[in-house]
Scaffold this motif. Structure first.
Motif, PDB file in Angstrom:
ATOM      1  N   GLY A   1       0.853  -1.190   0.000  1.00 19.76           N
ATOM      2  CA  GLY A   1       0.000   0.000   0.000  1.00 19.76           C
ATOM      3  C   GLY A   1       0.881   1.228   0.000  1.00 19.76           C
ATOM      4  N   ASP A   2       0.730   2.088   1.032  1.00 17.54           N
ATOM      5  CA  ASP A   2       1.535   3.305   1.064  1.00 17.54           C
ATOM      6  C   ASP A   2       2.643   3.234   2.102  1.00 17.54           C
ATOM      7  N   ARG A   3       2.943   2.032   2.579  1.00 13.52           N
ATOM      8  CA  ARG A   3       4.002   1.899   3.577  1.00 13.52           C
ATOM      9  C   ARG A   3       5.084   0.975   3.071  1.00 13.52           C
ATOM     10  N   ARG A   4       6.254   1.119   3.712  1.00 13.32           N
ATOM     11  CA  ARG A   4       7.366   0.274   3.310  1.00 13.32           C
ATOM     12  C   ARG A   4       7.744  -0.648   4.462  1.00 13.32           C
ATOM     13  N   PHE A   5       7.993  -1.907   4.115  1.00  8.77           N
ATOM     14  CA  PHE A   5       8.336  -2.912   5.129  1.00  8.77           C
ATOM     15  C   PHE A   5       9.614  -3.612   4.722  1.00  8.77           C
ATOM     16  N   ARG A   6      10.454  -3.870   5.730  1.00  8.34           N
ATOM     17  CA  ARG A   6      11.701  -4.564   5.430  1.00  8.34           C
ATOM     18  C   ARG A   6      11.450  -6.078   5.515  1.00  8.34           C
ATOM     19  N   VAL A   7      11.862  -6.818   4.485  1.00 12.75           N
ATOM     20  CA  VAL A   7      11.662  -8.277   4.475  1.00 12.75           C
ATOM     21  C   VAL A   7      12.651  -8.913   5.448  1.00 12.75           C
ATOM     22  N   ILE A   8      12.120  -9.649   6.454  1.00 12.32           N
ATOM     23  CA  ILE A   8      13.025 -10.271   7.433  1.00 12.32           C
ATOM     24  C   ILE A   8      12.997 -11.805   7.351  1.00 12.32           C
ATOM     25  N   GLY A   9      12.059 -12.358   6.593  1.00 12.30           N
ATOM     26  CA  GLY A   9      12.017 -13.824   6.513  1.00 12.30           C
ATOM     27  C   GLY A   9      11.152 -14.301   5.360  1.00 12.30           C
ATOM     28  N   VAL A  10      11.414 -15.558   4.981  1.00  9.54           N
ATOM     29  CA  VAL A  10      10.616 -16.191   3.935  1.00  9.54           C
ATOM     30  C   VAL A  10      10.055 -17.502   4.516  1.00  9.54           C
ATOM     31  N   LEU A  11       8.754 -17.712   4.315  1.00 10.04           N
ATOM     32  CA  LEU A  11       8.100 -18.920   4.851  1.00 10.04           C
ATOM     33  C   LEU A  11       8.373 -20.115   3.948  1.00 10.04           C
ATOM     34  N   ALA A  12       8.666 -21.252   4.559  1.00 15.29           N
ATOM     35  CA  ALA A  12       8.910 -22.478   3.782  1.00 15.29           C
ATOM     36  C   ALA A  12       7.624 -23.279   3.631  1.00 15.29           C
ATOM     37  N   THR A  13       6.706 -23.120   4.585  1.00 20.62           N
ATOM     38  CA  THR A  13       5.519 -23.957   4.646  1.00 20.62           C
ATOM     39  C   THR A  13       4.667 -23.843   3.386  1.00 20.62           C
ATOM     40  N   GLU A  14       4.227 -25.009   2.921  1.00 17.16           N
ATOM     41  CA  GLU A  14       3.250 -25.013   1.835  1.00 17.16           C
ATOM     42  C   GLU A  14       1.915 -25.400   2.434  1.00 17.16           C
ATOM     43  N   GLY A  15       0.857 -25.159   1.698  1.00 20.60           N
ATOM     44  CA  GLY A  15      -0.457 -25.529   2.210  1.00 20.60           C
ATOM     45  C   GLY A  15      -1.314 -24.293   2.374  1.00 20.60           C
ATOM     46  N   ARG A  16      -2.402 -24.470   3.124  1.00 16.36           N
ATOM     47  CA  ARG A  16      -3.353 -23.384   3.205  1.00 16.36           C
ATOM     48  C   ARG A  16      -3.598 -23.006   4.659  1.00 16.36           C
ATOM     49  N   ALA A  17      -3.912 -21.760   4.880  1.00 16.38           N
ATOM     50  CA  ALA A  17      -4.295 -21.296   6.198  1.00 16.38           C
ATOM     51  C   ALA A  17      -5.414 -20.291   6.014  1.00 16.38           C
ATOM     52  N   ILE A  18      -6.473 -20.476   6.750  1.00 12.75           N
ATOM     53  CA  ILE A  18      -7.684 -19.648   6.635  1.00 12.75           C
ATOM     54  C   ILE A  18      -8.062 -19.486   5.165  1.00 12.75           C
ATOM     55  N   GLY A  19      -7.957 -20.576   4.430  1.00 11.19           N
ATOM     56  CA  GLY A  19      -8.370 -20.528   3.034  1.00 11.19           C
ATOM     57  C   GLY A  19      -7.386 -19.834   2.115  1.00 11.19           C
TER      58      GLY A  19
END
Lengths: 226, 402
Positions: free
Chosen positions: B181-199
């Motif tokens: 959106g209009d904010r900037r976030f620093r990437v601190i991690g990458v998720l390895a998990t595959e699958g679904r969560a809350i659809g």
């Protein structure tokens, strides 16, 4: 000893009552050689079935070794057949899928004998019939005379006291027929009671005691005088 | 008669008619294989669904704003009302309960994520560090949201593997500044998990601290709160405490729905177990049909072997022995057919697993045992009539082949 007293065997065919056996009185001692002759429908096969405990009298009593067989249960009849009576049939009645050896073994299998004892007796019975080299042949690999000798081995392997032969030569040529009769007579010579039902006067006349039947009755019996 | 001899007599009769025997074996085998494969599918479906639920985490309690109840309002109100938002303060207040171990408040929305010239619409999940453990997620690289005061909006983001691939490509994403959106976030991690969560596909997700998400979407309300109880036994107490605390905070109104993972799981488990039983029942019909076929063929066999039965009687066989011989034949047929069917069934299940590796098809052990027992049972039950008929034959008639 076989003793029939006033034995009737009646069949209902349609609305007609057939008297296959009509008031038969007959006593046969152990070790006798008896032939039963008569025209078709005279009741001779019914008599043989009766003696072999395959059929039960409509009336009268059959004593086998002084025991009234009409009191025996189905199970006891089966056991008695297995232990005391040997059958030889016109059509041999060998089980086609079993070898000569296995056919001979069958009564002992039904009698629950131990396998070791069975093997010994089978070997001896086949040797007595001169069929040792045919032990592993199936019936369709044997000649008519050989088949009937396998059947005789089977009939005697339980060491019965009575041998019942229903037209034992009926499906054989004269040479092998004579052969079979001689085998049966040799067994009789060893003390086995032998009853032969036959059409063939030549076979029938060989017996020591000759019975003639007609319409369910005994019309002639040259052993009746005793 | 010795049992071994009964088997020998019956077995030799079966070998004598290979085609007929083969057909009967096949009929039973198909029946048993059907039971194995169908229950394997049912059990697979059950495991698949319960597995999906279990991957959401164990002994979880989920708090959803609004109360599911039928009220006197119009149809629009049937789904429940939301008189009051669920807030971060509510979530933090839940920690007062001793039955509660961890809480993960969730804010859900979507925003356009961009880096360099690339831009993409992504689902954004705002939560706390507890989410990683509650969901059993794994990190591929970097770290998850740090364990700090949940009400502080820090500008860090954890991204799914697919987001990384599509936005950063082969370059390392860690340390890069991702614009949401209009904010900037620093990437601190990458998720390895595959699958679904809350659809949602975890690989397509970006996760930011809950307070940052509230700021990003400019809304204080939570999508839901995931609470993990201290233990399975603590779950009912946790549920009670949650209701009490929320009701207290919402001025005496119990305006949240509290769902336990277990209850949902239990329901699905029951449904799928029933489904598997139903499939087993349907498949057993084919076993009954196989039994009828065995009866039919055995009746023919008795008719064909009439003179042999007469002979057995003449040779001293009793009615009981003859019954036993024919029953043994039926039992052998159904037993061998059943064993062949087990082989076919397991091969079928194996094939299904090969084709759909994600689907955990597996025949439950009770179905394997039941299939065999029913096969042999029906073989023997349907063998009784032919065996009795054989035993009752009149020996004189039977010898004459009548």
């Amino acid at each position: 000893m076989i003793k029939l007293v006033g034995v009737d065997r009646h069949f209902q065919v349609g609305d007609q009552l057939v008297r296959a056996l009509d008031g038969i009185d007959l006593t046969i001692q152990n070790g006798e050689y008896v032939s039963i002759m008569g025209p078709s429908g005279s009741g001779k096969s019914t008599l043989l079935n009766m003696l072999g405990l395959l059929d039960r009298p409509t009336a009268g009593h059959y004593y086998l070794d002084d025991k009234d067989t009409s009191l025996l249960s189905e199970m006891e009849l089966a056991t008695t057949r297995g232990e005391q009576i040997g059958f030889v049939f016109q059509v041999f009645h060998l089980v086609p899928r079993l070898t000569a050896e296995e056919n001979v073994e069958l009564p002992m299998v039904l009698g629950g004998l131990k396998p070791a004892l069975r093997r010994k007796r089978v070997a001896r019975a086949l040797a007595d019939m001169g069929l040792s080299d045919r032990a592993h042949h199936r019936p369709d690999q044997l000649s008519g005379g050989q088949r009937q000798r396998v059947a005789i081995a089977r009939a005697t392997v339980m060491e019965p006291s009575v041998l019942l032969a229903d037209e034992p030569t009926g499906n054989l040529d004269s040479t092998s027929g004579l052969d079979v009769i001689e085998v049966l007579e040799s067994l009789n010579a060893k003390g086995l009671s032998l009853l032969v039902v036959t059409h063939d006067p030549e076979v029938g006349s060989r017996a020591a005691r000759r019975i003639k039947m007609m319409d369910g009755r005994i019309v002639a019996d040259d052993g009746v005088a005793q | 008669m010795r049992p071994a001899d009964t088997f020998w007599l019956s077995g030799s009769a079966l070998l004598r008619y290979p085609l007929r025997t083969g057909m009967m074996l096949l009929a039973t085998a198909i029946g048993v294989a059907a039971v194995i494969i169908l229950t394997g599918l049912g059990e697979g479906a059950r495991r698949f669904v319960t597995g999906e639920f279990a991957s959401l985490g164990t002994h979880l309690v989920i708090v959803i704003p609004g109360r599911t109840e039928t009220t006197g309002g119009g149809p629009a109100l049937l789904a429940g009302e939301t008189p009051r938002d669920l807030t971060l303060a509510d979530a933090i207040a839940l920690k007062r309960s001793t039955a509660v171990a961890k809480i993960a408040p969730i804010v859900l929305g979507s925003a356009s994520a961009s880096w360099g010239g690339l831009e993409r619409e992504v689902p954004v999940l705002g939560s706390t560090t507890a989410l990683l453990e509650i969901r059993h997620w794994q990190m591929e690289e970097g770290k998850f949201i740090p364990d700090s005061d949940p009400s502080r909006a820090t500008s860090v983001v954890v991204i799914g593997g697919k987001v990384r691939d599509e936005i950063f490509g082969p370059e390392s994403a860690i340390g890069k500044w991702l614009r949401l959106g209009d904010r900037r976030f620093r990437v601190i991690g990458v998720l390895a998990t595959e699958g679904r969560a809350i659809g949602l596909d975890v690989q397509e997700l970006v996760v930011i601290p809950v307070a940052s998400a509230q700021a990003l979407f400019n809304s204080p309300s939570l999508f839901r709160i995931i609470v993990s109880a201290r233990s399975r036994d603590a779950m009912s107490r946790a549920t009670e405490d949650i209701r009490t605390i929320i009701t207290e905070r919402h001025r005496g109104e119990e305006d949240v729905t509290v769902i336990t993972q277990d209850a949902v799981l239990q329901t699905f488990d029951t449904i799928f177990a029933a489904l598997t039983m139903t499939l087993a029942g349907i498949a057993s019909i084919s076993l009954a049909v196989a039994g009828v076929l065995i009866m039919n063929v055995m009746l023919v066999a008795v008719a064909q072997r009439t003179s042999e039965i007469g002979l057995l009687k003449a040779l001293g066989g009793s009615a009981r022995q003859i019954t036993r011989i024919f029953l043994t034949e039926a039992a052998l047929l159904s037993l061998f057919g059943g064993v062949i069917g087990l082989g076919l069934g397991f091969a079928g299940v194996w094939l299904i697993k090969r084709i759909y590796p994600a689907f955990p098809a597996s025949a439950p052990y009770w179905a394997v045992i039941a299939a065999l027992v029913i096969a042999v049972g029906s073989g023997i039950a349907f063998g009784i009539l032919p065996a009795r008929r054989a035993a009752r034959l009149d020996p004189v008639d039977a010898l004459a082949g009548k």
